[in-house]
Write a protein that holds these residues in place. Structure first.
Motif, mmCIF file in Angstrom:
data_model
loop_
_atom_site.group_PDB
_atom_site.id
_atom_site.type_symbol
_atom_site.label_atom_id
_atom_site.label_comp_id
_atom_site.label_asym_id
_atom_site.label_seq_id
_atom_site.Cartn_x
_atom_site.Cartn_y
_atom_site.Cartn_z
ATOM 1 N N ILE A 122 0.155 -1.847 -0.097
ATOM 2 C CA ILE A 122 -0.555 -0.717 -0.693
ATOM 3 C C ILE A 122 -1.498 -0.076 0.307
ATOM 4 O O ILE A 122 -1.662 1.148 0.345
ATOM 5 N N GLN A 123 -2.126 -0.905 1.176
ATOM 6 C CA GLN A 123 -3.106 -0.372 2.117
ATOM 7 C C GLN A 123 -2.463 0.239 3.354
ATOM 8 O O GLN A 123 -2.774 1.359 3.747
ATOM 9 N N SER A 124 -1.486 -0.485 3.962
ATOM 10 C CA SER A 124 -0.915 -0.005 5.231
ATOM 11 C C SER A 124 0.262 0.938 5.034
ATOM 12 O O SER A 124 0.615 1.716 5.923
ATOM 13 N N GLY A 125 0.913 0.851 3.909
ATOM 14 C CA GLY A 125 2.104 1.669 3.665
ATOM 15 C C GLY A 125 3.343 1.118 4.345
ATOM 16 O O GLY A 125 4.415 1.731 4.266
ATOM 17 N N LYS A 126 3.211 -0.044 5.017
ATOM 18 C CA LYS A 126 4.379 -0.636 5.661
ATOM 19 C C LYS A 126 5.112 -1.564 4.689
ATOM 20 O O LYS A 126 4.570 -1.970 3.663
ATOM 21 N N ARG A 127 6.318 -1.880 5.082
ATOM 22 C CA ARG A 127 7.155 -2.728 4.252
ATOM 23 C C ARG A 127 6.684 -4.167 4.374
ATOM 24 O O ARG A 127 6.629 -4.736 5.481
ATOM 25 N N ALA A 128 6.350 -4.769 3.251
ATOM 26 C CA ALA A 128 5.837 -6.128 3.263
ATOM 27 C C ALA A 128 6.969 -7.137 3.366
ATOM 28 O O ALA A 128 8.109 -6.851 3.037
ATOM 29 N N CYS A 129 6.642 -8.317 3.817
ATOM 30 C CA CYS A 129 7.648 -9.362 3.969
ATOM 31 C C CYS A 129 8.113 -9.881 2.611
ATOM 32 O O CYS A 129 9.260 -10.289 2.465
ATOM 33 N N ARG A 130 7.188 -9.878 1.624
ATOM 34 C CA ARG A 130 7.541 -10.307 0.278
ATOM 35 C C ARG A 130 6.620 -9.595 -0.704
ATOM 36 O O ARG A 130 5.584 -9.049 -0.325
ATOM 37 N N HIS A 131 7.009 -9.604 -1.952
ATOM 38 C CA HIS A 131 6.236 -8.894 -2.974
ATOM 39 C C HIS A 131 5.071 -9.760 -3.431
ATOM 40 O O HIS A 131 5.240 -10.918 -3.796
ATOM 41 N N GLN A 132 3.861 -9.176 -3.398
ATOM 42 C CA GLN A 132 2.653 -9.836 -3.866
ATOM 43 C C GLN A 132 1.928 -8.873 -4.805
ATOM 44 O O GLN A 132 1.278 -7.924 -4.340
ATOM 45 N N PRO A 133 2.106 -9.065 -6.133
ATOM 46 C CA PRO A 133 1.456 -8.144 -7.069
ATOM 47 C C PRO A 133 -0.035 -8.005 -6.767
ATOM 48 O O PRO A 133 -0.728 -8.986 -6.501
ATOM 49 N N GLY A 134 -0.509 -6.796 -6.795
ATOM 50 C CA GLY A 134 -1.897 -6.490 -6.461
ATOM 51 C C GLY A 134 -2.056 -6.036 -5.023
ATOM 52 O O GLY A 134 -2.866 -5.155 -4.733
ATOM 53 N N LYS A 135 -1.261 -6.629 -4.107
ATOM 54 C CA LYS A 135 -1.314 -6.238 -2.702
ATOM 55 C C LYS A 135 -0.157 -5.310 -2.323
ATOM 56 O O LYS A 135 -0.300 -4.504 -1.399
ATOM 57 N N THR A 136 0.968 -5.486 -3.041
ATOM 58 C CA THR A 136 2.142 -4.650 -2.736
ATOM 59 C C THR A 136 2.658 -3.996 -4.009
ATOM 60 O O THR A 136 2.370 -4.459 -5.115
ATOM 61 N N ARG A 137 3.392 -2.921 -3.814
ATOM 62 C CA ARG A 137 4.081 -2.267 -4.928
ATOM 63 C C ARG A 137 5.573 -2.206 -4.579
ATOM 64 O O ARG A 137 5.945 -2.230 -3.399
ATOM 65 N N LEU A 138 6.417 -2.134 -5.598
ATOM 66 C CA LEU A 138 7.862 -2.049 -5.367
ATOM 67 C C LEU A 138 8.292 -0.577 -5.428
ATOM 68 O O LEU A 138 8.158 0.078 -6.472
ATOM 69 N N ASP A 139 8.775 -0.069 -4.301
ATOM 70 C CA ASP A 139 9.294 1.296 -4.217
ATOM 71 C C ASP A 139 10.788 1.248 -3.915
ATOM 72 O O ASP A 139 11.266 0.368 -3.184
ATOM 73 N N VAL A 140 11.525 2.201 -4.486
ATOM 74 C CA VAL A 140 12.969 2.266 -4.277
ATOM 75 C C VAL A 140 13.276 3.199 -3.099
ATOM 76 O O VAL A 140 12.813 4.345 -3.063
ATOM 77 N N TYR A 141 14.047 2.675 -2.149
ATOM 78 C CA TYR A 141 14.472 3.477 -0.985
ATOM 79 C C TYR A 141 16.003 3.437 -0.881
ATOM 80 O O TYR A 141 16.663 2.607 -1.499
ATOM 81 N N GLU A 142 16.507 4.342 -0.061
ATOM 82 C CA GLU A 142 17.957 4.457 0.131
ATOM 83 C C GLU A 142 18.351 3.796 1.448
ATOM 84 O O GLU A 142 17.896 4.213 2.514
#
Length: 781
Positions: free
Chosen positions: A641-661
């Motif tokens: 959420i903060q860096s906008g980079k792709r995280a290694c794994r999903h961590q609710p609160g720290k990451t969000r799930l976005d759909v990409y192609e």
């Protein structure tokens, strides 16, 4: 003594008729005479009675010679010498006409009498009377009652009324003096008929005729005789084709042509070329086939049979010409049969090379990724070539061979160019192929002779499912713009995919703009239109959609309108049909017994939709055949959420799930070339492990070198490209030969290796640690 031969030297004319018995053409016999053979039961009773009364009243009572009549003739001719009388019976006249005996002198008359007795000893009265009626002279080069009736009165001898029958009965006695085509001849004819009428009344009384009118009242009406010069010359190319393919046809031939349809199509061709003459094309051919009966109902070989400037006598229906793109539907049908695609499969429209062949699209542009239906109806060349290259058995060449396309050279002579019109076909062959689609894969030959019983050999060349799916694809092809022609002809068109009566159609344009085609079908008819010039002159206006399609749709809408009007006024009880279980394309597939189903497809990929697919559409597929699998293009990835980079794994609160192609590298490049932006995934955070990167990734796939091919070198060392399709977020591919690293490449850019003869294991590994391997063999020539 053996039976004498009667008229064994004789040849006959042929009357070519349309389905309803209207005369198309009456040909000449070998001796330039109009002569049609008929049987006694096919001649009106009035004619037979009139002929016997006028020529030989005692025909059924004598044995070939009426000696009392001969005596009277001798007395008046040689003794009294007041007038010359022949005294010949019908049998004696048959003897004279059959042998050419000169009976104008006594020895000849004696010979004629003996020959008549000989005939009577071997033939029945019915056979003798039939021979007589078939060879009577009726003036000029007209012989026999059937030819005379058809020429003079435009009807068969069976339909002659009493007034007409008596007129024809008196002509043979003096055909030159009583010719109905001159004023004096007509007068003499009417006088002779009046004498016959008097004999008739003395013999039979005052018979009624017609609607309670006396016989004599009908004889006061004038008779209208048609001259042989006024004989019809309809559907000339069609009749010529029949004469060539059926050279020994005789008598009356009831053809498949419907004269109203023929004239309607000829009028459309004439009108269309008149309205478009400034565009530089001067000729057109049209063929209409009823795919229920496989009968050709209209055959327009050229715009004007008698126009030498356009080579009008050339038959554009049977002439071999490049079909352009009109064969593409059969590539798609075969591909669906072989499980390569379904109607919404994603295909590639990109610059491609197939050995020494580099196909291009008509517009010299490329659409990038495109679904199969759109690729077909927009006539993209490269996707069709790609599909043709993947076909197994049968391929397109083999399908055309099975469909009876003639004059084919060896397959390697054409290569893949067959798809784009590299092999010449005729309009008749094209119509057979499209009729096969309309009949759900059953190939049948066309019928040129009308019959109440459908006798057509069937050969299944496509499955019903693939043929029906091709029909569905082609019926989505919209009608061409008709504004110019509609204004000129007061005709209007609706969309080509009308829900009530869809038209499945395809255009074709040959190399150098020599031929413009439009071919298609609805629930009853297959129609083919060609526009061009028989001299092969190129013209940039000769494009299928611009030159042939307008005429195609004007004709088809006219046919459909006429069919609707006819259905309203025609009772089902009198409707004549000869279809053998015709396919009703308007029925749903389950009623046609088709093994097809509709499923949700991810619109963007053509695969079964995953849970992240943004939009789905319904697509037909063949269970157990069509290539249906779940796509992995749309993926939900964790984003910091903060860096906008792709995280290694999903961590609710720290990451969000976005759909990409996640498009493979080859398709991603196509989107870039087409100027289409796709939502690309962001880069990974720096501390991600390799196993985390490859969790949802798609492995690479080596495309060059091609698996299973042996590569030959002309020099000791030559460069060989290595290329692979990579996942969307892969930056590099690493290449290994027998485990030894030889270099790296980026997406859509090959690595060139200085090839040496040998057998190798080629491996590629991407950024995610995923691999693909093939065996590679290189030999020196």
């Amino acid at each position: 003594m053996p039976a004498p031969k009667l008229f064994e030297w004789q040849t006959w004319s042929t009357a070519y008729l349309d389905q309803d018995g209207q005369l198309l053409r009456l040909t000449l016999a070998d001796d330039e005479t109009y002569r049609l053979e008929t049987q006694l039961e096919d001649v009106s009773d009035a004619l037979i009675q009139a002929a016997l009364l006028y020529e030989d009243k005692d025909f059924y009572d004598h044995s070939g010679v009426d000696f009392s009549a001969i005596g009277r003739a001798f007395w008046h001719t040689y003794v009294v010498k007041n007038r010359q009388i022949g005294g010949s019976t019908i049998t004696m006249q048959v003897a004279r006409m059959s042998t050419g005996i000169d009976s104008s002198h006594i020895p000849g008359k004696m010979q004629q009498m003996l020959y008549a007795l000989w005939i009577e000893a071997h033939y029945s009265k019915q056979e003798i009377l039939t021979a007589y009626l078939n060879h009577l002279p009726y003036g000029g080069n007209i012989e026999g009652i059937e030819a005379a009736s058809l020429i003079y009165f435009n009807k068969p001898a069976a339909q002659l009324n009493t007034a007409e029958a008596m007129a024809l009965a008196v002509i043979p006695q003096n055909p030159s003096k009583r010719s109905p085509l001159t004023t004096t001849g007509y007068t003499h004819l009417m006088e002779a008929r009046a004498r016959l009428l008097q004999l008739w009344q003395e013999e039979y009384g005052e018979d009624t005729y017609g609607k309670n009118k006396q016989l004599t009242q009908w004889f006061d009406l004038p008779l209208h005789f048609r001259s042989p010069r006024q004989l019809p010359f309809e559907a000339p190319h069609f009749v010529n084709h029949l004469q060539q393919t059926r050279p020994y046809a005789q008598n009356r031939l009831l053809t498949s042509i419907k004269l109203p349809q023929q004239k309607r199509l000829e009028a459309w061709v004439d009108r269309y070329l008149s309205n478009t003459q400034t565009l530089g094309y001067r000729n057109a051919s049209v063929l209409l086939l009823n795919h229920h009966t496989m009968e050709v109902e209209a055959w327009v070989g050229s715009a004007d049979f008698f126009d030498d400037e356009i080579s009008g006598q050339v038959d554009g229906v049977t002439a071999k010409r490049s079909p352009g793109s009109t064969l593409k539907p059969f590539v798609y049908a075969l591909a669906m049969d072989q499980g390569l695609i379904h109607p919404l499969s994603l295909l590639k429209d990109t610059p491609s090379r197939f050995a020494a062949y580099t196909p291009e699209n008509y517009d010299l542009a490329y659409a990038g990724p495109i679904n199969a239906t759109n690729a077909l109806i927009t006539s993209r060349n490269v996707p069709a070539i790609r599909l043709a290259a993947q076909l197994n058995t049968p391929n397109l060449y083999q399908l055309l061979e099975q469909a009876g396309v003639t004059d084919m050279k060896a397959r390697n002579h054409y290569g893949l160019s067959t798809v784009l019109g590299g092999m010449e076909t005729s309009m008749l062959e094209l119509v057979r192929l499209y009729a096969m689609l309309a009949n759900l894969g059953k190939f049948q030959s066309e019928q040129l002779i009308h019959s109440q019983a459908l006798r057509v050999k069937e050969n299944t060349l496509l499955t019903p499912e693939s043929a029906w799916l091709t029909y569905q694809m082609l019926s989505q092809n919209p009608a061409t713009d008709q504004r110019v022609l509609s204004k000129a002809t007061n005709a209007s068109l609706t969309d080509g995919s009308s829900s009530n009566n869809p038209i499945a159609w395809k255009t074709g344009t040959s190399f150098a703009f020599r031929d413009a085609w439009s071919v298609g079908f609805d629930d009853q008819y297959v129609l083919a239109v060609w526009v061009g010039n028989f001299d092969g002159e190129g013209n940039p206006n000769l494009v299928g959609r611009k030159a042939a399609a307008p005429l195609f749709f004007n004709i088809f809408r006219d046919l459909q309108s006429t069919k609707v009007q006819s259905a309203r006024v025609q009772s089902p009880k009198v409707r004549r049909t000869k279809e053998s279980n015709p396919v009703d394309l308007t029925l749903p597939p389950e009623q046609l017994g088709l093994n097809v189903k509709k499923v949700d497809i991810c619109e963007a990929t053509g695969f079964l939709p995953g849970k992240h697919c943004p939009m789905t559409v319904k697509s037909w597929f063949i269970p157990g055949v069509s290539p249906i699998k779940t796509g992995n293009v749309f993926r939900a990835v964790p984003v910091n959420i903060q860096s906008g980079k792709r995280a290694c794994r999903h961590q609710p609160g720290k990451t969000r799930l976005d759909v990409y192609e996640f498009w493979p590298s080859d398709l991603s490049r196509l989107f870039q070339m087409a100027g289409i932006q796709r939502k690309q995934p962001p880069e990974y955070e720096a501390d991600c492990q390799l196993e985390q990167l490859s969790a949802d990734a798609t492995p690479p796939r080596i495309t060059t070198p091609v698996k299973g091919l042996v590569y030959f070198l002309t020099e000791d060392e030559e460069q060989l490209p290595f290329e692979a399709i990579l996942d969307a977020d892969v930056k590099h591919a690493y290449w290994f030969l027998d485990g030894s690293f030889i270099g790296k490449s980026t997406p859509n850019k090959p690595l060139f290796w200085n090839a040496k003869p040998g057998h190798y294991l080629l491996t590629v590994t991407d950024d995610h640690g995923l691999t693909d391997s093939i065996e590679l063999e290189v030999q020196k020539i």
